[in-house]
Design a protein around this motif. Structure first.
Motif, PDB file in Angstrom:
ATOM      1  N   LEU A 144       0.820  -1.207   0.000  1.00 30.07           N
ATOM      2  CA  LEU A 144       0.000   0.000   0.000  1.00 30.07           C
ATOM      3  C   LEU A 144       0.857   1.261   0.000  1.00 30.07           C
ATOM      4  O   LEU A 144       1.963   1.277   0.558  1.00 30.07           O
ATOM      5  CB  LEU A 144      -0.908   0.009   1.242  1.00 30.07           C
ATOM      6  N   ALA A 145       0.340   2.290  -0.591  1.00 29.13           N
ATOM      7  CA  ALA A 145       1.023   3.581  -0.588  1.00 29.13           C
ATOM      8  C   ALA A 145       1.111   4.119   0.836  1.00 29.13           C
ATOM      9  O   ALA A 145       0.319   3.760   1.714  1.00 29.13           O
ATOM     10  CB  ALA A 145       0.272   4.564  -1.480  1.00 29.13           C
ATOM     11  N   ALA A 146       2.079   4.991   1.055  1.00 28.24           N
ATOM     12  CA  ALA A 146       2.338   5.488   2.406  1.00 28.24           C
ATOM     13  C   ALA A 146       1.164   6.250   2.981  1.00 28.24           C
ATOM     14  O   ALA A 146       0.999   6.312   4.210  1.00 28.24           O
ATOM     15  CB  ALA A 146       3.580   6.359   2.404  1.00 28.24           C
ATOM     16  N   ASP A 147       0.311   6.847   2.125  1.00 33.22           N
ATOM     17  CA  ASP A 147      -0.827   7.623   2.626  1.00 33.22           C
ATOM     18  C   ASP A 147      -2.117   6.806   2.658  1.00 33.22           C
ATOM     19  O   ASP A 147      -3.200   7.350   2.911  1.00 33.22           O
ATOM     20  CB  ASP A 147      -1.036   8.879   1.782  1.00 33.22           C
ATOM     21  N   ALA A 148      -2.025   5.494   2.412  1.00 36.05           N
ATOM     22  CA  ALA A 148      -3.223   4.646   2.413  1.00 36.05           C
ATOM     23  C   ALA A 148      -3.689   4.385   3.839  1.00 36.05           C
ATOM     24  O   ALA A 148      -2.887   4.262   4.774  1.00 36.05           O
ATOM     25  CB  ALA A 148      -2.942   3.334   1.703  1.00 36.05           C
ATOM     26  N   ASP A 149      -4.989   4.285   4.025  1.00 40.02           N
ATOM     27  CA  ASP A 149      -5.554   3.951   5.329  1.00 40.02           C
ATOM     28  C   ASP A 149      -5.468   2.447   5.556  1.00 40.02           C
ATOM     29  O   ASP A 149      -5.507   1.643   4.621  1.00 40.02           O
ATOM     30  CB  ASP A 149      -7.016   4.384   5.405  1.00 40.02           C
ATOM     31  N   ALA A 150      -5.390   2.081   6.826  1.00 45.43           N
ATOM     32  CA  ALA A 150      -5.385   0.659   7.182  1.00 45.43           C
ATOM     33  C   ALA A 150      -6.745   0.049   6.899  1.00 45.43           C
ATOM     34  O   ALA A 150      -7.773   0.719   7.030  1.00 45.43           O
ATOM     35  CB  ALA A 150      -5.025   0.487   8.647  1.00 45.43           C
ATOM     36  N   PRO A 151      -6.804  -1.211   6.478  1.00 42.72           N
ATOM     37  CA  PRO A 151      -8.099  -1.875   6.262  1.00 42.72           C
ATOM     38  C   PRO A 151      -8.920  -1.895   7.551  1.00 42.72           C
ATOM     39  O   PRO A 151      -8.379  -1.967   8.656  1.00 42.72           O
ATOM     40  CB  PRO A 151      -7.694  -3.292   5.834  1.00 42.72           C
ATOM     41  N   HIS A 152     -10.237  -1.821   7.406  1.00 45.39           N
ATOM     42  CA  HIS A 152     -11.135  -1.799   8.555  1.00 45.39           C
ATOM     43  C   HIS A 152     -11.946  -3.092   8.616  1.00 45.39           C
ATOM     44  O   HIS A 152     -12.076  -3.818   7.642  1.00 45.39           O
ATOM     45  CB  HIS A 152     -12.088  -0.601   8.462  1.00 45.39           C
ATOM     46  N   GLY A 153     -12.470  -3.358   9.797  1.00 48.02           N
ATOM     47  CA  GLY A 153     -13.418  -4.445   9.965  1.00 48.02           C
ATOM     48  C   GLY A 153     -12.805  -5.816  10.117  1.00 48.02           C
ATOM     49  O   GLY A 153     -13.503  -6.819   9.955  1.00 48.02           O
ATOM     50  N   MET A 154     -11.506  -5.896  10.411  1.00 45.66           N
ATOM     51  CA  MET A 154     -10.862  -7.194  10.602  1.00 45.66           C
ATOM     52  C   MET A 154      -9.751  -7.039  11.633  1.00 45.66           C
ATOM     53  O   MET A 154      -9.181  -5.948  11.781  1.00 45.66           O
ATOM     54  CB  MET A 154     -10.306  -7.728   9.272  1.00 45.66           C
TER      55      MET A 154
END
Length: 406
Positions: free
Chosen positions: A39-49
């Motif tokens: 993931l790119a450095a400014d990407a948010d972490a995945p949610h719901g897991m």
């Protein structure tokens, strides 16, 4: 000891990724033992897991080393049965940054067998290490499980080629060109049948014939040059020049990270890799291996063992550190320890950081000291502390292990 169960997914944040090409600052999502996303450095972490988040704070993240020449059953024996070397335990590999090994037999392909080799490879796999190997050894006819090189490669899962077949060495079977070609054709066809590497991994001795047999095989036959994979090519400086020339014809040549004394007619692994990369030869056609667990012998004029040393997996990390200390860019030297090996040996999930690749990862600190080792998504080393070892290794003390010095 079975492979450990996979835990919740892991998100490695703010890693300076070398895949081995530089990707810059990235986040890696890991699950099920593999890399799920880069993931790119400014990407948010995945949610719901459920995700364990680890911030690497800009540390360098690179693929685990693939050591293409390892005596997983132990080597030696040239000075009598008492000089047979014991197998190395799991942590000697992983705590040196080696996450995959290619096992083989050497001088002793009589007391040691392909059966024993395969058992050792499967044992390392059960502990989580990537492990493959070669049937045969120094001598002809090659020791096999099925009765042929072609059958071993086609039907025995861990076996991907034949080697280390010795040439230009007083310990070899002194193979003729016809004998070498017959073995090479068996390996090549076995590889075609099974989708494996199908190569002949060739031990090079100090003999004056050097790589003459390989030059003739490449020039006079239809076999692809990649089938012939000479190792120890830095043991003599003139031999190294022959190897660089052969690499220009498509052979993949292997440098050994053995100790070299001042004034010796040899190149250290660091010197050899730097010279190779400066030569204009194809960068993809060079690899570096350790000869871990193998005997590093010296013989007198009558062929008797005068003294010996033992190869160690840590030699790969030491070589990388030395080259970094000389100012060479990490992305220039790293493929010889990772992606070049995986490409030659047709191991598509190894040697790179990419979606679908196995999560075999190393973290280097600012001084190029190995800080963390992940193997199949599981930590074996964290902040220099040992977390996992083989089933018969002593329990680590509270004191941190010192890596890169074994």
């Amino acid at each position: 000891m079975s492979a450990p169960e996979q835990s919740a997914m892991i998100l490695l944040r703010n890693a300076e990724v070398f895949a081995p090409e530089p990707l810059g600052r990235r986040h890696l999502l890991i699950g099920g033992g593999r890399i799920l996303a880069v993931l790119a450095a400014d990407a948010d972490a995945p949610h719901g897991m459920p995700i364990e988040v680890i911030d690497l704070d800009g540390a360098r993240l690179l693929p685990g080393f693939i050591d293409g020449h390892v005596h997983v059953t132990g080597g030696g024996g040239e000075g009598g049965f008492a000089t047979r070397i014991s197998p190395l335990p799991l942590s000697r590999y992983t705590h040196s940054g080696v996450t995959s090994v290619i096992g083989l037999l050497g001088t002793d392909d009589c007391a040691r067998s392909t059966r024993e080799l395969v058992a050792s490879l499967l044992a390392l796999r059960e502990q989580g290490l990537g492990a493959w190997g070669y049937c045969g050894g120094y001598h002809l006819p090659p020791t096999t499980l099925t009765g042929s090189v072609r059958g071993d490669i086609a039907f025995v899962d861990p076996l991907i080629g034949v080697g280390e077949l010795a040439i230009s060495d007083h310990r070899s079977s002194q193979p003729s060109l016809d004998e070498l070609l017959r073995i090479a054709s068996e390996a090549h066809v076995g590889g075609l049948m099974s989708g494996k590497a199908g190569i002949v991994h060739l031990h090079l001795g100090d003999g004056p014939r050097g790589l003459d047999l390989v030059r003739r095989a490449v020039a006079e036959t239809e076999l692809p040059a990649r089938v012939f994979n000479p190792t120890h090519v830095n043991r003599r400086r003139a031999l190294f020049e022959e190897a660089v020339e052969l690499a220009g014809k498509g052979c993949h040549v292997d440098i050994t990270a053995f100790p070299v004394e001042d004034g010796e007619d040899a190149w250290s692994a660091a010197d050899a890799l730097q010279r190779y990369l400066d030569s204009g030869a194809p960068p993809r056609c060079v690899t570096v291996s350790s000869d871990a667990g193998g005997c590093l012998p010296c013989f007198d004029g009558e062929g008797r063992l005068s003294h010996m040393d033992v190869g160690t997996p840590g030699a790969l990390l030491v070589t990388l550190q030395e080259l970094l200390g000389r100012g060479l860019p990490l992305e220039r030297i790293l493929p010889a320890f990772t992606s070049n090996v995986a490409s030659l040996l047709r191991l598509p999930r190894k040697g790179s950081i990419a979606v679908g690749s196995d999560a075999d990862l190393l973290v280097l600190d600012d001084n190029a000291v190995l800080r963390d080792v992940m193997l199949g998504g599981e930590w074996h080393l964290r902040d220099g502390a040992s977390l996992r070892r083989g089933p018969f290794e002593p329990v680590p003390s509270a004191t941190h292990d010192k890596t890169g010095s074994n």
